[in-house]
Design a protein around this motif. Structure first.
Motif, PDB file in Angstrom:
ATOM      1  N   GLU A 225       8.838  -1.662  11.008  1.00 11.96           N
ATOM      2  CA  GLU A 225       8.577  -0.736   9.892  1.00 11.96           C
ATOM      3  C   GLU A 225       9.552  -0.903   8.727  1.00 11.96           C
ATOM      4  OE1 GLU A 225       8.914   0.057  13.140  1.00 11.96           O
ATOM      5  OE2 GLU A 225       9.952   1.984  13.391  1.00 11.96           O
ATOM      6  N   ASP A 226      10.573  -1.743   8.904  1.00 13.99           N
ATOM      7  CA  ASP A 226      11.473  -2.067   7.796  1.00 13.99           C
ATOM      8  C   ASP A 226      10.894  -3.171   6.907  1.00 13.99           C
ATOM      9  OD1 ASP A 226      14.186  -1.714  10.091  1.00 13.99           O
ATOM     10  OD2 ASP A 226      13.570  -0.266   8.547  1.00 13.99           O
ATOM     11  N   THR A 227       9.793  -3.748   7.325  1.00 13.94           N
ATOM     12  CA  THR A 227       9.164  -4.812   6.552  1.00 13.94           C
ATOM     13  C   THR A 227       8.734  -4.295   5.178  1.00 13.94           C
ATOM     14  OG1 THR A 227       8.382  -5.990   8.501  1.00 13.94           O
ATOM     15  CG2 THR A 227       7.190  -6.380   6.440  1.00 13.94           C
TER      16      THR A 227
ATOM     17  N   VAL B 123      17.160   4.891   7.756  1.00 13.47           N
ATOM     18  CA  VAL B 123      18.020   3.726   7.936  1.00 13.47           C
ATOM     19  C   VAL B 123      19.443   4.111   8.320  1.00 13.47           C
ATOM     20  CG1 VAL B 123      16.642   2.467   6.250  1.00 13.47           C
ATOM     21  CG2 VAL B 123      18.801   3.534   5.538  1.00 13.47           C
ATOM     22  N   LYS B 124      19.735   5.395   8.350  1.00 10.14           N
ATOM     23  CA  LYS B 124      21.094   5.848   8.641  1.00 10.14           C
ATOM     24  C   LYS B 124      21.510   5.359  10.031  1.00 10.14           C
ATOM     25  CE  LYS B 124      21.660   9.726   6.584  1.00 10.14           C
ATOM     26  NZ  LYS B 124      21.627  11.178   6.275  1.00 10.14           N
ATOM     27  N   GLY B 125      22.692   4.804  10.100  1.00  7.60           N
ATOM     28  CA  GLY B 125      23.195   4.286  11.365  1.00  7.60           C
ATOM     29  C   GLY B 125      22.829   2.836  11.629  1.00  7.60           C
ATOM     30  N   ARG B 126      21.902   2.302  10.850  1.00  8.69           N
ATOM     31  CA  ARG B 126      21.481   0.904  11.030  1.00  8.69           C
ATOM     32  C   ARG B 126      21.849   0.040   9.821  1.00  8.69           C
ATOM     33  NH1 ARG B 126      16.246  -0.359  11.291  1.00  8.69           N
ATOM     34  NH2 ARG B 126      15.536   1.434  10.043  1.00  8.69           N
ATOM     35  N   PHE B 127      21.774   0.624   8.642  1.00  6.34           N
ATOM     36  CA  PHE B 127      22.065  -0.108   7.413  1.00  6.34           C
ATOM     37  C   PHE B 127      23.422   0.325   6.857  1.00  6.34           C
ATOM     38  CE2 PHE B 127      17.413  -0.948   5.895  1.00  6.34           C
ATOM     39  CZ  PHE B 127      17.114  -1.465   7.137  1.00  6.34           C
TER      40      PHE B 127
ATOM     41  N   GLY C 202       0.781  -1.231   0.000  1.00  8.01           N
ATOM     42  CA  GLY C 202       0.000   0.000   0.000  1.00  8.01           C
ATOM     43  C   GLY C 202       0.809   1.274   0.000  1.00  8.01           C
ATOM     44  N   LYS C 203       2.137   1.140  -0.096  1.00  3.98           N
ATOM     45  CA  LYS C 203       2.994   2.324  -0.081  1.00  3.98           C
ATOM     46  C   LYS C 203       3.806   2.414  -1.359  1.00  3.98           C
ATOM     47  CE  LYS C 203       3.456   2.697   4.941  1.00  3.98           C
ATOM     48  NZ  LYS C 203       4.419   2.857   6.070  1.00  3.98           N
ATOM     49  N   GLU C 204       4.318   3.601  -1.613  1.00  2.00           N
ATOM     50  CA  GLU C 204       5.164   3.798  -2.779  1.00  2.00           C
ATOM     51  C   GLU C 204       6.556   3.236  -2.516  1.00  2.00           C
ATOM     52  OE1 GLU C 204       3.186   7.905  -4.587  1.00  2.00           O
ATOM     53  OE2 GLU C 204       5.270   7.861  -3.942  1.00  2.00           O
ATOM     54  N   ARG C 205       7.235   2.939  -3.591  1.00  2.00           N
ATOM     55  CA  ARG C 205       8.613   2.469  -3.483  1.00  2.00           C
ATOM     56  C   ARG C 205       9.474   3.617  -2.974  1.00  2.00           C
ATOM     57  NH1 ARG C 205      10.746  -1.353  -8.245  1.00  2.00           N
ATOM     58  NH2 ARG C 205       8.697  -2.207  -7.682  1.00  2.00           N
ATOM     59  N   GLU C 206      10.300   3.338  -1.976  1.00  2.00           N
ATOM     60  CA  GLU C 206      11.099   4.394  -1.370  1.00  2.00           C
ATOM     61  C   GLU C 206      12.587   4.058  -1.401  1.00  2.00           C
ATOM     62  OE1 GLU C 206      10.480   5.155   2.767  1.00  2.00           O
ATOM     63  OE2 GLU C 206      10.671   3.060   3.360  1.00  2.00           O
ATOM     64  N   PHE C 207      13.376   5.106  -1.515  1.00  2.80           N
ATOM     65  CA  PHE C 207      14.826   4.975  -1.528  1.00  2.80           C
ATOM     66  C   PHE C 207      15.324   4.542  -0.157  1.00  2.80           C
ATOM     67  CE2 PHE C 207      19.129   5.792  -2.594  1.00  2.80           C
ATOM     68  CZ  PHE C 207      19.716   6.431  -1.506  1.00  2.80           C
ATOM     69  N   VAL C 208      16.277   3.616  -0.161  1.00  3.53           N
ATOM     70  CA  VAL C 208      16.893   3.150   1.072  1.00  3.53           C
ATOM     71  C   VAL C 208      18.360   3.554   1.129  1.00  3.53           C
ATOM     72  CG1 VAL C 208      17.518   1.123   2.438  1.00  3.53           C
ATOM     73  CG2 VAL C 208      15.305   1.200   1.254  1.00  3.53           C
ATOM     74  N   SER C 209      19.096   3.180   0.092  1.00  6.05           N
ATOM     75  CA  SER C 209      20.530   3.426   0.115  1.00  6.05           C
ATOM     76  C   SER C 209      21.082   3.287  -1.296  1.00  6.05           C
ATOM     77  CB  SER C 209      21.220   2.419   1.056  1.00  6.05           C
ATOM     78  OG  SER C 209      22.599   2.670   1.148  1.00  6.05           O
ATOM     79  N   ALA C 210      22.271   3.865  -1.510  1.00  2.57           N
ATOM     80  CA  ALA C 210      22.919   3.750  -2.815  1.00  2.57           C
ATOM     81  C   ALA C 210      24.425   3.848  -2.645  1.00  2.57           C
ATOM     82  CB  ALA C 210      22.422   4.830  -3.769  1.00  2.57           C
TER      83      ALA C 210
ATOM     84  N   TYR D 209      25.968  -5.205  -1.498  1.00  5.13           N
ATOM     85  CA  TYR D 209      25.375  -5.742  -0.273  1.00  5.13           C
ATOM     86  C   TYR D 209      24.648  -4.639   0.488  1.00  5.13           C
ATOM     87  CZ  TYR D 209      28.799  -9.404  -1.215  1.00  5.13           C
ATOM     88  OH  TYR D 209      29.546 -10.390  -1.806  1.00  5.13           O
ATOM     89  N   LEU D 210      23.643  -5.062   1.224  1.00  7.72           N
ATOM     90  CA  LEU D 210      22.980  -4.163   2.160  1.00  7.72           C
ATOM     91  C   LEU D 210      22.899  -4.885   3.493  1.00  7.72           C
ATOM     92  CD1 LEU D 210      21.612  -1.373   2.457  1.00  7.72           C
ATOM     93  CD2 LEU D 210      19.417  -2.553   2.149  1.00  7.72           C
ATOM     94  N   GLN D 211      23.770  -4.499   4.413  1.00  8.03           N
ATOM     95  CA  GLN D 211      23.745  -5.062   5.757  1.00  8.03           C
ATOM     96  C   GLN D 211      22.742  -4.276   6.576  1.00  8.03           C
ATOM     97  OE1 GLN D 211      25.484  -7.738   7.150  1.00  8.03           O
ATOM     98  NE2 GLN D 211      24.159  -7.363   8.911  1.00  8.03           N
ATOM     99  N   MET D 212      21.756  -4.987   7.098  1.00 12.88           N
ATOM    100  CA  MET D 212      20.681  -4.342   7.849  1.00 12.88           C
ATOM    101  C   MET D 212      20.712  -4.819   9.284  1.00 12.88           C
ATOM    102  SD  MET D 212      17.624  -4.550   5.019  1.00 12.88           S
ATOM    103  CE  MET D 212      17.434  -6.304   5.186  1.00 12.88           C
ATOM    104  N   ASN D 213      21.007  -3.916  10.187  1.00  8.92           N
ATOM    105  CA  ASN D 213      21.064  -4.218  11.617  1.00  8.92           C
ATOM    106  C   ASN D 213      19.958  -3.476  12.364  1.00  8.92           C
ATOM    107  OD1 ASN D 213      23.442  -5.722  11.143  1.00  8.92           O
ATOM    108  ND2 ASN D 213      24.726  -3.917  11.473  1.00  8.92           N
TER     109      ASN D 213
END
Length: 122
Positions: free
Chosen positions: A88-90, A63-67, A41-49, A79-83
């Protein structure tokens, strides 16, 4: 051209996952490789590059400080390391490649991989 994403799964809040995106079919040295996500139900959003050639990284504030994004040029893999994952990251996470700006905008990307589902339970 193919971008193959993997590494998603189900994890509890506070846990970690590492997503991988293998690029093939052309040289991506002049590209920016991005990760986006889309929740139901949400738009595609930028995470990282990450800039493939220089390695400069960019993050969404959420996601800053976690990914952490990184790339392995020898394996053509990003790679995207997600800690410290939160419910809400689902989302379905997608990797993509672009030579356009602004690279935080999904429409500016030339190539997309299939998504990989990340589910964070509370």
């Amino acid at each position: 051209v193919q971008l193959q994403a993997s590494g998603g799964g189900l994890v509890q809040a506070g846990g970690s996952l590492r997503l991988s995106c293998v690029a093939s079919g052309r040289t991506f040295s002049s590209y920016v490789m991005g990760w986006f996500r889309q929740a139901p139900g949400k738009e595609r959003e930028f995470v990282s590059a990450v800039s493939w050639r220089v390695g400069t990284t960019y993050y969404a504030d959420s996601v800053k400080g976690r990914f952490t994004i990184s790339r392995d040029n020898t394996k053509n893999t990003v790679y995207l390391q997600m800690n410290s994952l939160k419910p809400e990251d689902t989302a379905v996470y997608y990797c993509a490649a672009t030579r356009n700006f602004p690279f935080v905008v999904a429409d500016r990307y030339d190539y997309w991989g299939q998504g990989t589902q990340v589910t964070v339970s509370s």
